[in-house]
Design an enzyme around this catalytic site. Structure first.
Site, mmCIF file in Angstrom:
data_model
loop_
_atom_site.group_PDB
_atom_site.id
_atom_site.type_symbol
_atom_site.label_atom_id
_atom_site.label_comp_id
_atom_site.label_asym_id
_atom_site.label_seq_id
_atom_site.Cartn_x
_atom_site.Cartn_y
_atom_site.Cartn_z
ATOM 1 C CE LYS A 119 -4.390 -1.791 1.322
ATOM 2 N NZ LYS A 119 -5.609 -1.774 2.060
ATOM 3 C CE LYS A 202 -6.784 -8.112 -1.151
ATOM 4 N NZ LYS A 202 -7.240 -7.700 0.155
ATOM 5 C CE LYS A 205 -13.652 -2.615 1.554
ATOM 6 N NZ LYS A 205 -12.536 -2.966 2.447
HETATM 7 N N1 AQP Z 1 -10.298 -10.922 -2.196
HETATM 8 C C1 AQP Z 1 -10.559 -11.353 -0.975
HETATM 9 N N2 AQP Z 1 -10.804 -12.657 -0.725
HETATM 10 C C2 AQP Z 1 -11.093 -13.107 0.518
HETATM 11 N N3 AQP Z 1 -11.158 -12.282 1.585
HETATM 12 C C3 AQP Z 1 -10.908 -10.973 1.388
HETATM 13 N N4 AQP Z 1 -10.899 -9.916 2.212
HETATM 14 C C4 AQP Z 1 -10.627 -8.787 1.508
HETATM 15 N N5 AQP Z 1 -10.433 -9.085 0.225
HETATM 16 C C5 AQP Z 1 -10.619 -10.438 0.104
HETATM 17 C C6 AQP Z 1 -11.167 -10.006 3.646
HETATM 18 O O1 AQP Z 1 -12.169 -9.051 3.954
HETATM 19 C C7 AQP Z 1 -11.926 -8.573 5.282
HETATM 20 C C8 AQP Z 1 -11.963 -7.085 5.313
HETATM 21 O O2 AQP Z 1 -11.016 -6.525 4.452
HETATM 22 P P1 AQP Z 1 -10.728 -4.966 4.577
HETATM 23 O O3 AQP Z 1 -11.743 -4.185 3.913
HETATM 24 O O4 AQP Z 1 -10.495 -4.630 5.976
HETATM 25 O O5 AQP Z 1 -9.376 -4.737 3.901
HETATM 26 P P2 AQP Z 1 -8.700 -5.275 2.656
HETATM 27 O O6 AQP Z 1 -8.233 -6.681 2.889
HETATM 28 O O7 AQP Z 1 -7.628 -4.293 2.408
HETATM 29 O O8 AQP Z 1 -9.839 -5.248 1.535
HETATM 30 P P3 AQP Z 1 -9.619 -4.801 0.071
HETATM 31 O O9 AQP Z 1 -10.828 -5.012 -0.709
HETATM 32 O O10 AQP Z 1 -8.385 -5.437 -0.490
HETATM 33 O O11 AQP Z 1 -9.435 -3.268 0.238
HETATM 34 P P4 AQP Z 1 -8.342 -2.378 -0.401
HETATM 35 O O12 AQP Z 1 -8.543 -2.481 -1.881
HETATM 36 O O13 AQP Z 1 -8.656 -1.017 0.140
HETATM 37 O O14 AQP Z 1 -7.021 -2.904 0.014
HETATM 38 C C9 AQP Z 1 -10.600 -9.170 5.737
HETATM 39 O O15 AQP Z 1 -10.846 -10.296 6.567
HETATM 40 C C10 AQP Z 1 -9.957 -9.601 4.461
HETATM 41 O O16 AQP Z 1 -9.084 -10.695 4.641
#
Ligand code: AQP
Length: 343
Positions: A119, A202, A205
Site C-alpha cells: 500500500k 486479489k 475494493k
Molecule cells: N479478495 C478477498 N478474498 C477473501 N477475503 C478478502 N478480504 C478482503 N479481500 C478479500 C477479507 O475481507 C476482510 C476485510 O477486508 P478490509 O476491507 O479490511 O481490507 P482489505 O483486505 O484491504 O480489503 P480490500 O478489498 O483489499 O481493500 P483495499 O482495496 O482497500 O485494500 C478481511 O478479513 C480480508 O481478509
C-alpha cells in the site's frame, strides 16, 4: 503459548472504504455469520479508524460507507442483538490500547508487513504514519476484547501473526499471562477471492477496474455481465481439484461457486467436471444472483432508515465498552499507570 484459558470470543472487522465486494463477503462476512451461530460471543467492527490510513476519505463518503457496511453486516445475517456491532471510533479503548502496542511492536516487525509494502508502494516517505502502524491498531482491536478467534481472509494472516507476537512480547515483558494468543481462522473455499480480470490479483475494493470485482450493491444484470466477461481459459473444467492447479482464473470461479454453495471444491468438480465455461458461467451467475440479490436489496432497505443504523452502532459501542474499559484499565495497571481516585 498462554497458560490461561480465555472464554471463546470472536472479533473481526472490515474497513468502510466503499465497494463491499464478493471477496469481503466470502472471505469474511459470510463466516462472521457462521460464527454467530456457534457458542461464542461475537463482536464485529466497521474499522473506520483504519479506513483513513491509506488515503484521504471524504467525510460524507466515510460516514455513508460506515452506515452502508453496517447495513451489509445486518443484511448478510448478523443480528445486532446476538452479535455486538460497532464502529471503531465509538470505542476509544481501541486507539488507547493501540498506543501501548505502538510501544511494544518493533519497527522491524512493521517494516516486514507485505500490506505496508504494497500500500505504501515506492513512496514510503509520503505514506501516513497510521498506515505503518495499522497492524498495531489491528492487534489492539482484537486484544482489547481478549478475543480468541479472528475469522479473516488469507491476506490478513501476517497481521494476525503480528498480533500474536505483540501479545507474546507484552506478556513476556511484564511477566503476565494477560493477553490471549489469538487464533486466526482462515477457512473455506474462498479465503482469497481473485480479480475477475486477473487470476493473480486479489479481488479488491481499490482496484481501478469495477469489472474486476462483484460489489455487494451490484444488480442482477451487472453481476451476470461481470461473470460472463470474467477471464477464463479455453479448457473444459476438470473433475478433480488437481486439474485446477495451473489455471488461476478457472480455480477462482470454481472456488467462488463452492463457497456460495457451501460445498467443497471436490464436490463441485464432481458435478461440473467436463463442462465448458459457456455452460458453467451462467450457472455461477444464477447462483451469485440468487445469493447476493437478497442481501443487496436488504442493504438498500436498511439504508432508508439511517437513524436506526446509528442507534444499532451506539448500542453496540455501549455493550463493547463494558468489555474494553476494564481490559484497558487492567492493562494500564500492569504497565504501572496511576489510576484515577475518587475526589
Ligand atoms: N479478495 C478477498 N478474498 C477473501 N477475503 C478478502 N478480504 C478482503 N479481500 C478479500 C477479507 O475481507 C476482510 C476485510 O477486508 P478490509 O476491507 O479490511 O481490507 P482489505 O483486505 O484491504 O480489503 P480490500 O478489498 O483489499 O481493500 P483495499 O482495496 O482497500 O485494500 C478481511 O478479513 C480480508 O481478509
Amino acid at each position: 503459548m498462554s497458560e490461561t484459558s480465555f472464554t471463546p470470543r470472536v472479533f473481526s472487522g472490515i474497513q468502510p472504504t466503499g465497494n463491499l465486494h464478493l471477496g469481503n463477503y466470502l472471505g469474511a462476512l459470510k463466516r462472521f455469520v457462521d460464527w454467530q451461530d456457534k457458542d461464542a460471543e461475537t463482536i464485529y467492527c466497521m474499522v473506520d479508524l483504519h479506513a483513513i490510513t491509506a488515503s484521504f476519505q471524504e467525510p460524507q463518503a466515510l460516514m455513508r460507507s460506515t452506515r452502508e457496511l453496517c447495513a451489509g453486516f445486518i443484511a448478510a445475517g448478523l443480528d445486532p442483538e446476538q452479535s455486538i456491532l460497532i464502529n471503531q471510533s465509538q470505542v476509544p479503548e481501541h486507539a488507547q490500547l493501540a498506543w501501548i502496542f505502538n510501544c511494544v511492536a518493533r519497527m522491524g516487525w512493521m517494516q516486514r508487513m507485505t500490506q505496508w509494502k504494497d500500500k505504501a508502494g515506492k513512496n514510503q516517505q509520503n505514506a501516513s504514519l497510521g498506515l505503518f502502524a495499522y497492524p498495531a491498531l489491528m492487534a489492539a482491536d482484537i486484544l482489547v476484547y481478549h478475543a480468541t478467534h479472528v475469522p479473516v481472509g488469507e491476506d490478513q494472516k501476517q497481521h494476525l501473526e503480528l498480533t500474536r507476537d505483540i501479545a507474546t512480547k507484552f506478556n513476556h515483558d511484564y511477566g503476565v499471562d494477560f493477553f490471549p494468543i489469538t487464533e486466526p481462522v482462515i477457512e473455506g473455499a474462498a479465503t482469497r477471492v481473485m480479480s475477475l480480470r486477473d487470476g493473480s490479483k486479489k479481488m479488491s475494493k481499490s482496484d481501478a477496474s469495477d469489472a474486476s470485482r462483484i460489489n455487494m450493491t451490484d444488480d442482477a444484470d451487472t453481476i451476470a455481465k461481470k461473470i460472463r466477461k470474467a477471464k477464463t481459459d479455453p479448457e473444459a473444467l476438470p473433475s478433480e481439484s488437481k486439474g485446477l492447479e495451473e489455471r488461476p482464473e478457472a480455480r477462482n470461479l470454481v472456488n467462488i461457486y463452492a463457497a456460495l454453495m457451501d460445498q467443497s471444491v471436490d464436490k463441485v468438480l464432481a458435478d461440473v467436471g467436463g463442462k465448458q465455461f459457456s455452460e458453467f458461467k451462467p450457472m455461477l451467475a444464477e447462483l451469485a444472483v440468487e445469493k447476493l440479490a437478497p442481501i443487496s436489496s436488504e442493504m438498500s432497505r436498511l439504508m432508508d432508515d439511517q437513524s436506526e443504523i446509528d442507534k444499532i452502532l451506539t448500542r453496540g459501542s455501549e455493550r463493547a465498552r463494558a468489555i474494553t474499559a476494564p481490559i484497558l484499565r487492567q492493562t494500564y495497571d500492569i504497565i504501572g499507570m496511576v489510576p484515577p481516585v475518587e475526589v
